[in-house]
Design a protein around this motif. Structure first.
Motif, short mmCIF file in Angstrom:
data_model
loop_
_atom_site.label_atom_id
_atom_site.label_comp_id
_atom_site.label_asym_id
_atom_site.label_seq_id
_atom_site.Cartn_x
_atom_site.Cartn_y
_atom_site.Cartn_z
N ALA A 46 -2.47 66.38 14.23
CA ALA A 46 -1.81 65.06 14.24
C ALA A 46 -0.53 65.10 13.40
CB ALA A 46 -2.77 64.00 13.71
N ASN A 47 -0.60 65.74 12.24
CA ASN A 47 0.59 65.85 11.39
C ASN A 47 1.70 66.65 12.08
OD1 ASN A 47 -0.64 64.41 9.33
ND2 ASN A 47 -1.35 66.24 8.25
N LEU A 48 1.32 67.70 12.79
CA LEU A 48 2.31 68.51 13.51
C LEU A 48 3.00 67.69 14.60
CD1 LEU A 48 0.25 71.81 13.85
CD2 LEU A 48 2.46 71.60 12.69
N ILE A 49 2.22 66.87 15.32
CA ILE A 49 2.78 66.03 16.38
C ILE A 49 3.75 65.01 15.79
CG2 ILE A 49 2.23 64.24 18.09
CD1 ILE A 49 -0.39 65.83 18.61
N LEU A 50 3.31 64.33 14.73
CA LEU A 50 4.16 63.30 14.11
C LEU A 50 5.44 63.90 13.55
CD1 LEU A 50 1.36 61.23 12.34
CD2 LEU A 50 2.74 60.51 14.31
N ASP A 51 5.36 65.13 13.07
CA ASP A 51 6.54 65.81 12.53
C ASP A 51 7.49 66.25 13.64
OD1 ASP A 51 7.98 67.25 10.27
OD2 ASP A 51 7.49 68.95 11.58
N ALA A 52 6.95 66.61 14.81
CA ALA A 52 7.77 67.23 15.85
C ALA A 52 8.33 66.25 16.87
CB ALA A 52 6.94 68.29 16.59
N VAL A 53 7.67 65.11 17.06
CA VAL A 53 8.01 64.26 18.21
C VAL A 53 9.46 63.76 18.16
CG1 VAL A 53 7.22 62.07 17.20
CG2 VAL A 53 7.13 62.41 19.68
N ASP A 54 9.98 63.51 16.99
CA ASP A 54 11.37 63.03 16.88
C ASP A 54 12.39 64.15 17.04
OD1 ASP A 54 10.86 60.31 16.57
OD2 ASP A 54 10.53 60.52 14.42
N LYS A 55 11.91 65.39 17.02
CA LYS A 55 12.83 66.53 17.12
C LYS A 55 12.97 67.03 18.55
CE LYS A 55 11.39 67.91 12.46
NZ LYS A 55 10.69 68.94 11.65
N ILE A 56 12.22 66.42 19.47
CA ILE A 56 12.30 66.84 20.87
C ILE A 56 13.58 66.29 21.48
CG2 ILE A 56 11.19 66.71 23.14
CD1 ILE A 56 8.53 66.31 21.68
N THR A 57 14.36 67.16 22.11
CA THR A 57 15.66 66.76 22.66
C THR A 57 15.66 66.64 24.18
OG1 THR A 57 16.36 69.07 22.67
CG2 THR A 57 16.90 67.77 20.71
N ASP A 58 14.51 66.81 24.80
CA ASP A 58 14.43 66.72 26.26
C ASP A 58 14.86 65.33 26.71
OD1 ASP A 58 13.76 66.60 28.93
OD2 ASP A 58 11.75 67.45 28.67
N PRO A 59 15.95 65.22 27.48
CA PRO A 59 16.46 63.90 27.88
C PRO A 59 15.53 63.14 28.83
CG PRO A 59 17.65 65.63 29.02
CD PRO A 59 16.78 66.31 28.01
N THR A 60 14.60 63.87 29.47
CA THR A 60 13.68 63.19 30.40
C THR A 60 12.50 62.55 29.68
OG1 THR A 60 12.33 65.19 30.79
CG2 THR A 60 14.29 64.88 32.17
N LEU A 61 12.35 62.84 28.39
CA LEU A 61 11.22 62.28 27.63
C LEU A 61 11.59 60.89 27.12
CD1 LEU A 61 8.38 62.82 26.49
CD2 LEU A 61 9.50 63.73 24.44
N THR A 62 10.83 59.90 27.53
CA THR A 62 11.15 58.52 27.19
C THR A 62 10.60 58.15 25.81
OG1 THR A 62 9.13 57.63 28.18
CG2 THR A 62 11.06 57.90 29.63
N ASP A 63 11.18 57.11 25.23
CA ASP A 63 10.69 56.60 23.96
C ASP A 63 9.26 56.07 24.11
OD1 ASP A 63 13.01 57.24 22.62
OD2 ASP A 63 13.89 55.24 22.85
N ALA A 64 8.96 55.52 25.30
CA ALA A 64 7.62 55.00 25.54
C ALA A 64 6.57 56.11 25.47
CB ALA A 64 7.56 54.31 26.91
N GLN A 65 6.89 57.27 26.04
CA GLN A 65 5.95 58.40 25.98
C GLN A 65 5.82 58.92 24.55
OE1 GLN A 65 3.83 59.93 28.45
NE2 GLN A 65 3.10 60.57 26.43
#
Length: 221
Positions: A46-65
């Motif tokens: 869970a900590n890894l996900i919370l740390d990484a999710v804002d660093k994803i630069t994929d333009p197809t990934l929505t804020d909702a996801q």
């Protein structure tokens, strides 16, 4: 906890559970060790996900996801801290109460052995505060659905654990408020008390882990 609370009578052959039944657990009991290890492994994920999710630069990934992933992670972390405190510490209302020792709180991801810190046990007040904060974060991020198609936690699952959290502390009015919010979400009792136990994802199901016979095809698989 179910075995220790007389909700279950253990008649199996595994002595590890017999120790629970007899209230004679030791630190090297494999179930005790594995539960602790698996719980902190999940917290680290869970900590890894919370740390990484804002660093994803994929333009197809929505804020909702992204928010759903955050909600999943916060729910799991809050769930595990709540359950760890209930199992490895004295009850909230016991002697010492909220000032008693709970479990270590780890909110930063461990990506390598150099990241690991041997953290001390936090107080029950600190552990419960962390669990409550995480579950309230999940409440604001998870989908408002009775049961999600992928069977992951929904907003109502977070409400359910916040209700259990208040019950544990003896705050029954607050627990009742959370319960009313769940009831208003479209849940209903089955026609028989056996319904939830014999029917997967029944009308009573707020949060249910999908477990099939094929998930454990052999001994210790």
């Amino acid at each position: 906890p179910e075995i220790m609370a007389d909700n279950v009578i253990w008649k199996g052959s595994f002595t590890t559970y017999l120790d629970f039944h007899n209230r004679q657990m030791t630190p090297d009991n494999p179930n005790t060790v594995n539960w602790w290890t698996a719980s902190y492994r999940a917290i680290n994920l869970a900590n890894l996900i919370l740390d990484a999710v804002d660093k994803i630069t994929d333009p197809t990934l929505t804020d909702a996801q992204k928010n759903i992933w955050r909600g999943d992670a916060y729910f799991c972390r809050g769930f595990f801290y709540f359950e760890l405190a209930r199992v490895y510490a004295k009850p909230w209302n016991s002697a010492g109460g909220s000032a008693g020792l709970g479990v270590p709180i780890r909110t930063k991801p461990v990506k390598s052995s150099s990241d690991f810190e041997n953290l001390p046990r936090a107080t029950m007040a600190q552990v419960f505060s962390q669990a409550e904060s995480d579950l309230k974060q999940a409440l604001n991020l998870l989908p408002n659905e009775r049961l999600r198609a992928d069977r992951r936690a929904s907003r109502y699952a977070a409400l359910g654990y916040l209700m259990k959290f208040e019950m544990e502390k003896g705050n029954y009015a607050a627990a009742a408020d959370y319960a009313q919010q769940i009831i208003a979400g479209g849940f209903s009792l089955t026609s028989s008390p056996y319904g939830p136990f014999q029917t997967k994802f029944s009308t009573e199901s707020v949060f249910e882990i999908a477990h099939l016979a094929t998930d454990n095809p052999g001994v210790n698989a």
